[in-house]
Design a protein around this motif. Structure first.
Motif, PDB file in Angstrom:
ATOM      1  N   MET A   1       7.475  -0.004  13.225  1.00  9.61           N
ATOM      2  CA  MET A   1       6.431   0.946  12.837  1.00  9.61           C
ATOM      3  C   MET A   1       5.746   1.477  14.082  1.00  9.61           C
ATOM      4  O   MET A   1       5.291   0.697  14.917  1.00  9.61           O
ATOM      5  N   ARG A   2       5.678   2.795  14.213  1.00  9.70           N
ATOM      6  CA  ARG A   2       4.937   3.427  15.295  1.00  9.70           C
ATOM      7  C   ARG A   2       3.546   3.773  14.786  1.00  9.70           C
ATOM      8  O   ARG A   2       3.397   4.324  13.691  1.00  9.70           O
ATOM      9  N   THR A   3       2.537   3.462  15.557  1.00 10.09           N
ATOM     10  CA  THR A   3       1.162   3.664  15.126  1.00 10.09           C
ATOM     11  C   THR A   3       0.503   4.739  15.984  1.00 10.09           C
ATOM     12  O   THR A   3       0.450   4.617  17.220  1.00 10.09           O
ATOM     13  N   ILE A   4       0.024   5.793  15.310  1.00  5.94           N
ATOM     14  CA  ILE A   4      -0.658   6.903  15.985  1.00  5.94           C
ATOM     15  C   ILE A   4      -2.128   6.855  15.598  1.00  5.94           C
ATOM     16  O   ILE A   4      -2.464   6.898  14.414  1.00  5.94           O
ATOM     17  N   VAL A  33       5.081   5.992   5.300  1.00  5.34           N
ATOM     18  CA  VAL A  33       3.839   6.218   6.043  1.00  5.34           C
ATOM     19  C   VAL A  33       2.698   5.385   5.462  1.00  5.34           C
ATOM     20  O   VAL A  33       2.465   5.375   4.251  1.00  5.34           O
ATOM     21  N   LEU A  34       1.980   4.703   6.363  1.00  5.74           N
ATOM     22  CA  LEU A  34       0.745   4.017   6.003  1.00  5.74           C
ATOM     23  C   LEU A  34      -0.407   4.750   6.668  1.00  5.74           C
ATOM     24  O   LEU A  34      -0.409   4.942   7.889  1.00  5.74           O
ATOM     25  N   PHE A  35      -1.399   5.169   5.869  1.00  2.97           N
ATOM     26  CA  PHE A  35      -2.597   5.808   6.395  1.00  2.97           C
ATOM     27  C   PHE A  35      -3.736   4.800   6.325  1.00  2.97           C
ATOM     28  O   PHE A  35      -4.000   4.209   5.276  1.00  2.97           O
ATOM     29  N   VAL A  36      -4.429   4.615   7.449  1.00  3.82           N
ATOM     30  CA  VAL A  36      -5.551   3.678   7.522  1.00  3.82           C
ATOM     31  C   VAL A  36      -6.825   4.474   7.813  1.00  3.82           C
ATOM     32  O   VAL A  36      -6.922   5.140   8.844  1.00  3.82           O
ATOM     33  N   PRO A 115       6.972  -4.154   9.525  1.00  6.58           N
ATOM     34  CA  PRO A 115       8.315  -3.965   8.963  1.00  6.58           C
ATOM     35  C   PRO A 115       8.359  -3.070   7.720  1.00  6.58           C
ATOM     36  O   PRO A 115       9.449  -2.650   7.307  1.00  6.58           O
ATOM     37  N   LEU A 116       7.200  -2.781   7.114  1.00  5.54           N
ATOM     38  CA  LEU A 116       7.177  -2.074   5.839  1.00  5.54           C
ATOM     39  C   LEU A 116       7.147  -0.556   5.974  1.00  5.54           C
ATOM     40  O   LEU A 116       7.416   0.155   5.009  1.00  5.54           O
ATOM     41  N   PHE A 117       6.796  -0.046   7.165  1.00  6.36           N
ATOM     42  CA  PHE A 117       6.586   1.393   7.320  1.00  6.36           C
ATOM     43  C   PHE A 117       7.247   1.902   8.599  1.00  6.36           C
ATOM     44  O   PHE A 117       7.485   1.153   9.539  1.00  6.36           O
ATOM     45  N   ASP A 118       7.494   3.221   8.602  1.00  6.38           N
ATOM     46  CA  ASP A 118       7.991   3.872   9.812  1.00  6.38           C
ATOM     47  C   ASP A 118       6.835   4.312  10.710  1.00  6.38           C
ATOM     48  O   ASP A 118       6.919   4.210  11.935  1.00  6.38           O
ATOM     49  N   LEU A 119       5.766   4.827  10.080  1.00  7.68           N
ATOM     50  CA  LEU A 119       4.612   5.341  10.812  1.00  7.68           C
ATOM     51  C   LEU A 119       3.331   4.800  10.205  1.00  7.68           C
ATOM     52  O   LEU A 119       3.227   4.645   8.988  1.00  7.68           O
TER      53      LEU A 119
END
Length: 260
Positions: A1-4, A33-36, A115-119
């Motif tokens: 997962m890459r985090t921006i 995609v995970l949005f935080v 492991p659950l997300f790409d971004l």
């Protein structure tokens, strides 16, 4: 997962608009995609949780609270929905009271979610504290929207100092994509002058992102309707904003891909 991470310690500089469109860009690319949403005001949460009959794919599945990233209790998330939201809540306001615990927790939680997300796209609050520092601790890539008003430029040095603090705690550099002029008014002599001053004062051209987002009503309408500005088909002004946003997001995505 890459985090921006989208970060600036000034409010009203367009962080949420950019963060939302980054998430939607990757959703459109069929990425997980995970949005935080770390801003207790919850503007991004309100947008992503709002039903969008026009295009339901832009709505995120609520999978928990962002405040739980700073808790030692393990987050349990259903991996099935491809676009998920860790929502803002008033509990975020209590995170800063336990800095050390919060920083340890977000690193562990982030590793578990990876492991659950790409971004992972993180929208941050307009004040430096445990939430902002935690986001910088786990980010792979950072972009900072800035306004070119005099009062907004005053926070640039504070932002760069915060990055230095995070890098010291991380024990290594983070990938700073640059300062992105936002809500730019090309017909404003003040904005043009301040941009020139900023370039001169930074002394490092790479700190300034090679594009800008203009002050456009289309972005306000897009966030209000809960869909990307390029999906608004019923007015020409939004079409201009859509092309501009696509250009910026393309540059961001290319840099992320090259540095991943």
């Amino acid at each position: 997962m890459r985090t921006i991470v989208v970060n600036n310690q000034k409010g009203g500089v367009g962080k949420t608009t950019l963060a939302l469109h980054l998430a939607w860009h990757y959703v459109e690319q069929d990425k997980r995609v995970l949005f935080v949403d770390l801003d207790a005001q919850g503007n991004a949460t309100a947008t992503l949780a709002r039903p969008t009959p026009e295009q339901p794919r832009w709505q995120a599945h609520g999978c928990g609270l962002a405040a739980d990233l700073f808790s030692p209790a393990r987050l349990e998330i259903d991996p099935a929905p491809p676009f998920q939201l860790l929502a803002a809540s008033s509990r975020l306001n209590m995170v800063d009271a336990a800095l050390e615990v919060a920083l340890d927790a977000i690193r562990i939680q982030h590793d578990g979610l990876s492991p659950l997300f790409d971004l992972c796209i993180i929208d941050t609050p307009p004040a430096f504290g445990a939430r902002n520092l935690g986001a910088l601790m786990v980010c792979d890539h950072l972009i900072a929207p800035i306004q070119l008003e005099d009062y907004a430029l005053s926070g640039v040095n504070d932002l760069l100092k915060s990055i230095a603090v995070a890098e010291k705690l991380r024990g290594g550099r983070l990938d700073f994509l640059g300062l992105l002029p936002s809500q730019f008014r090309a017909n404003s002599s003040l904005h043009r002058q301040n941009l020139e001053t900023l370039v001169r004062d930074l002394g490092r051209a790479e700190l300034l992102f090679p594009a800008f987002l203009a002050l456009r009503q289309g972005y306000v309408e897009a966030v209000g309707r809960g869909l990307p500005v390029w999906m608004i088909r019923d007015n020409s002004a939004a079409a201009v904003a859509g092309r501009e946003m696509r250009h910026v997001l393309g540059l961001v995505a290319n840099r992320v891909a090259l540095r991943s």
